[in-house]
Design a protein around this motif. Structure first.
Motif, PDB file in Angstrom:
ATOM      1  N   PHE A 140       2.869 -20.993  71.418  1.00 15.12           N
ATOM      2  CA  PHE A 140       3.007 -20.125  72.585  1.00 15.12           C
ATOM      3  C   PHE A 140       4.220 -20.600  73.378  1.00 15.12           C
ATOM      4  N   GLU A 141       4.902 -19.652  73.993  1.00 17.48           N
ATOM      5  CA  GLU A 141       6.053 -20.014  74.824  1.00 17.48           C
ATOM      6  C   GLU A 141       5.578 -20.340  76.231  1.00 17.48           C
ATOM      7  N   VAL A 142       6.041 -21.451  76.739  1.00 19.52           N
ATOM      8  CA  VAL A 142       5.723 -21.791  78.124  1.00 19.52           C
ATOM      9  C   VAL A 142       6.353 -20.745  79.041  1.00 19.52           C
ATOM     10  N   GLY A 143       5.568 -20.293  80.025  1.00 18.05           N
ATOM     11  CA  GLY A 143       6.094 -19.298  80.960  1.00 18.05           C
ATOM     12  C   GLY A 143       5.823 -17.866  80.542  1.00 18.05           C
ATOM     13  N   LYS A 144       5.140 -17.708  79.387  1.00 17.83           N
ATOM     14  CA  LYS A 144       4.776 -16.372  78.919  1.00 17.83           C
ATOM     15  C   LYS A 144       3.260 -16.206  79.000  1.00 17.83           C
ATOM     16  N   PRO A 145       2.789 -14.959  79.008  1.00 20.01           N
ATOM     17  CA  PRO A 145       1.332 -14.772  78.993  1.00 20.01           C
ATOM     18  C   PRO A 145       0.724 -15.285  77.689  1.00 20.01           C
ATOM     19  N   MET A 146      -0.523 -15.746  77.772  1.00 21.28           N
ATOM     20  CA  MET A 146      -1.309 -16.025  76.568  1.00 21.28           C
ATOM     21  C   MET A 146      -1.542 -14.694  75.854  1.00 21.28           C
ATOM     22  N   VAL A 206     -10.634  -6.314  72.180  1.00 25.76           N
ATOM     23  CA  VAL A 206     -11.209  -4.982  72.020  1.00 25.76           C
ATOM     24  C   VAL A 206     -11.105  -4.307  73.385  1.00 25.76           C
ATOM     25  N   GLY A 207     -10.531  -3.118  73.396  1.00 24.70           N
ATOM     26  CA  GLY A 207     -10.346  -2.435  74.675  1.00 24.70           C
ATOM     27  C   GLY A 207     -10.685  -0.966  74.577  1.00 24.70           C
ATOM     28  N   ALA A 265      -2.482  10.239  69.335  1.00 27.11           N
ATOM     29  CA  ALA A 265      -3.751  10.829  68.901  1.00 27.11           C
ATOM     30  C   ALA A 265      -4.942  10.144  69.568  1.00 27.11           C
ATOM     31  N   LEU A 266      -4.728   9.053  70.257  1.00 24.76           N
ATOM     32  CA  LEU A 266      -5.850   8.329  70.871  1.00 24.76           C
ATOM     33  C   LEU A 266      -6.279   9.002  72.167  1.00 24.76           C
ATOM     34  N   GLN A 267      -7.588   9.100  72.352  1.00 22.75           N
ATOM     35  CA  GLN A 267      -8.167   9.768  73.517  1.00 22.75           C
ATOM     36  C   GLN A 267      -8.696   8.741  74.508  1.00 22.75           C
ATOM     37  N   SER A 268      -8.658   9.085  75.772  1.00 22.90           N
ATOM     38  CA  SER A 268      -9.234   8.217  76.803  1.00 22.90           C
ATOM     39  C   SER A 268     -10.681   7.891  76.439  1.00 22.90           C
ATOM     40  N   GLY A 269     -11.029   6.626  76.633  1.00 28.39           N
ATOM     41  CA  GLY A 269     -12.403   6.222  76.377  1.00 28.39           C
ATOM     42  C   GLY A 269     -12.654   5.727  74.965  1.00 28.39           C
ATOM     43  N   GLU A 270     -11.712   5.960  74.050  1.00 27.89           N
ATOM     44  CA  GLU A 270     -11.916   5.483  72.673  1.00 27.89           C
ATOM     45  C   GLU A 270     -11.785   3.956  72.614  1.00 27.89           C
ATOM     46  N   TRP A 271     -12.608   3.358  71.744  1.00 28.20           N
ATOM     47  CA  TRP A 271     -12.540   1.908  71.536  1.00 28.20           C
ATOM     48  C   TRP A 271     -11.435   1.577  70.543  1.00 28.20           C
ATOM     49  N   VAL A 272     -10.648   0.557  70.878  1.00 26.27           N
ATOM     50  CA  VAL A 272      -9.569   0.130  69.977  1.00 26.27           C
ATOM     51  C   VAL A 272      -9.548  -1.395  69.868  1.00 26.27           C
ATOM     52  N   PHE A 273      -8.993  -1.842  68.762  1.00 26.99           N
ATOM     53  CA  PHE A 273      -8.799  -3.272  68.514  1.00 26.99           C
ATOM     54  C   PHE A 273      -7.307  -3.539  68.440  1.00 26.99           C
ATOM     55  N   GLY A 274      -6.887  -4.700  68.946  1.00 29.68           N
ATOM     56  CA  GLY A 274      -5.482  -5.081  68.837  1.00 29.68           C
ATOM     57  C   GLY A 274      -5.268  -6.493  69.343  1.00 29.68           C
ATOM     58  N   SER A 275      -4.000  -6.875  69.419  1.00 27.58           N
ATOM     59  CA  SER A 275      -3.655  -8.195  69.939  1.00 27.58           C
ATOM     60  C   SER A 275      -2.722  -7.980  71.107  1.00 27.58           C
ATOM     61  N   TRP A 276      -3.106  -8.478  72.273  1.00 26.44           N
ATOM     62  CA  TRP A 276      -2.221  -8.332  73.427  1.00 26.44           C
ATOM     63  C   TRP A 276      -2.419  -9.470  74.409  1.00 26.44           C
ATOM     64  N   SER A 277      -1.754  -9.385  75.534  1.00 26.02           N
ATOM     65  CA  SER A 277      -1.778 -10.451  76.536  1.00 26.02           C
ATOM     66  C   SER A 277      -3.169 -10.629  77.136  1.00 26.02           C
ATOM     67  N   TRP A 278      -3.417 -11.840  77.629  1.00 22.83           N
ATOM     68  CA  TRP A 278      -4.648 -12.095  78.383  1.00 22.83           C
ATOM     69  C   TRP A 278      -4.489 -11.424  79.757  1.00 22.83           C
TER      70      TRP A 278
END
Lengths: 336, 336
Positions: free
Chosen positions: B66-72, B77-78, B87-100
């Motif tokens: 991880f880079e110091v000074g960057k988000p984890m 799941v969001g 094509a994604l609709q509001s309220g749909e469940w998705v998986f991915g990798s993103w910031s904390w």
């Protein structure tokens, strides 16, 4: 022929460094042919090998421990004295495994007639288990890819010196590790290694780090201990470690602790495999063919460290652990 | 929706045990959709995983630090807040990798829509990298044969608890190792291990020796350190060691020394392989199919250790190294 012969017995398990106290030379009566299939051989060349140290201990090992109170045994090249009713003729060269003795009686099936066009001692190294160990270990477990980087520890030893040369013949860039500058220069100039590192030098770890700055793809390990601890810092991703021997540890009453090598394996997604060549006999015909071809073409240099005389046998074995040998240690028991 | 959101930054490399000092929570403005392919998601469940400790250090590791000074960053799941023109609709469940972070904007291609017939958190464990790690590690590197004996360290952990159960489903006799009697009983009674050993017990080494008197064919290692030192005494010939993690070592400023494990590999002609599941994606479709089928049939128990609240995120991560968790550690960042 004499009525009596000398035999070396294993009389006491060593704890820590093995010494002469583990052995005893006894005089006993000459063995006699007792069946139709028997052959009397005289021991001309005897192999002494580091793996035998493991068999002197009672702990878990990959071969059964030697029994206290029994003769030592090992790989031998001998001459037939009396072929009895078998197809073997007096004077023929044979290879086999028998007691550390001047003479032995064995069934014909336990002996292999040697190819007279090759020096008989080659059956104890380049065209025997030593060569097979280097070849099978490197090819089957090292899985070399073109232009990879190979590191060999104990690179001036019997297996190591062949692993260096086989690696070079397979197109690898080869680095050796050995004890002493003389051995290192020999590994570079005679065996064709890119560079050899002296583990006795005070700057060994730094020199290794500089020399291996492109990393290690295959590590052919004969020694273990601190040498291996250092090499393992320099693995490339998906490196293969071929664990052939751990001679640095064989004579330790309390094994030295080690860096956490499994972390190195994880970080580099690397693989370490212990092997003994005897479990891979299906590889032998192809391996021997290749070794013989290289040897006949003069592409494999073999250094023999031959001591002469039955009386030198025990010391030749003990000398394996002092780091004094270069190449294959052999005892010449009788005049050739 | 608020104008501001919270994000966890990595601000200082830890030396030794990681603490809160390595992190900082910052308020920043909400991210906005900026392109046709963008999607705004809110973070509902966040995965915290031991491997992230390695990324906090600057040393050689299998993933970039991880880079110091960057988000984890990590697996999440969001729920889609604004699918924009995708094509994604509001309220749909998705998986991915993103910031904390509470919210994130990502391209549609970086998100995977979840199967609505499965609980969304399964994407973070049994049907995600955790399950894949257990399955691929055990099958590809463990190469299990019928009726072999499997030992799993950190057997109450996220990967370990699945490795125990998958081993059992594959017909192996499974032994677990964990810290504390409660975890051990859970591993035996809920996960179906033959026996579990508490490494905190004073007689751990002896209990292990007695329990593993028939030896170990596969060792699925999540911990390293002294636990691994003991297991390695009991290898059967041709054992396979799957090195999945070395959590005992991740927070050590000076790694503890180890027994000479390469000697164990040599004596047992065994193989140890480090792996990370991301390098074996070709195995994923088959593995996921099998994991899903077992899960739907109720044959894989999954324990979730869910903490609720953005404020608990850092502590949930730190808790991975105190040995307090059972099963998969998840942070529930928003109401589901």
């Amino acid at each position: 022929m004499a009525d009596m012969q000398r035999v070396i017995y294993f009389t006491q398990r060593p704890h820590g460094m093995v010494t002469r106290d583990a052995f005893e030379i006894r005089e006993e009566s000459m063995p006699r042919l007792s069946g139709d299939k028997d052959v009397l051989v005289e021991t001309v060349y005897a192999s002494v090998d580091p793996y035998m140290r493991g068999r002197l201990s009672s702990g878990k090992s990959y071969t059964a421990p030697f029994e206290v109170g029994k003769p030592m045994t090992g790989a031998m090249v001998g001459r037939v004295v009396d072929g009895g009713r078998t197809a073997l003729q007096s004077g023929e060269w044979v290879f086999g495994s028998w007691s550390w003795s001047e003479y032995a009686v064995l069934p014909e099936t336990a002996l292999r007639r040697l190819d007279p066009s090759l020096p008989p001692t080659t059956a104890l190294h380049v065209l025997g288990l030593t060569g097979l160990t280097a070849y099978v270990g490197l090819t089957k477990f090292g899985r070399p890819q073109a232009a990879e980087r190979l590191v060999v520890s104990a690179a001036a030893g019997s297996v190591g010196s062949l692993a260096v040369q086989i690696g070079r013949l397979l197109g690898l860039t080869v680095y050796g590790i050995a004890g002493g500058e003389d051995k290192c220069r020999w590994i570079e100039h005679q065996l064709g290694a890119e560079k050899a590192f002296n583990y006795q030098a005070p700057d060994f770890a730094d020199a290794l780090a500089r020399g291996l700055d492109s990393g290690v793809d295959i590590y052919f390990d004969n020694v273990g201990g601190t040498v291996t601890d250092e090499v393992m810092r320099h693995l490339n991703p998906h490196a293969r470690i071929v664990i052939c021997g751990q001679i640095a540890l064989y004579n330790q009453a309390q094994p030295t602790q080690s860096r956490p090598l499994f972390s190195d394996l994880l970080v580099s997604r690397a693989e370490a495999t212990g092997f003994i060549v005897g479990e891979h006999q299906e590889e032998f015909p192809k391996a021997l063919k290749r070794l013989q071809s290289w040897y006949r073409l003069g592409q494999l240099k073999v250094e023999e460290s031959i001591v002469v005389g039955f009386d030198q046998w025990i010391d030749a074995f003990l000398g394996l652990f002092s780091g004094a040998n270069r190449g294959k240690a052999i005892v010449q028991v009788k005049d050739a």
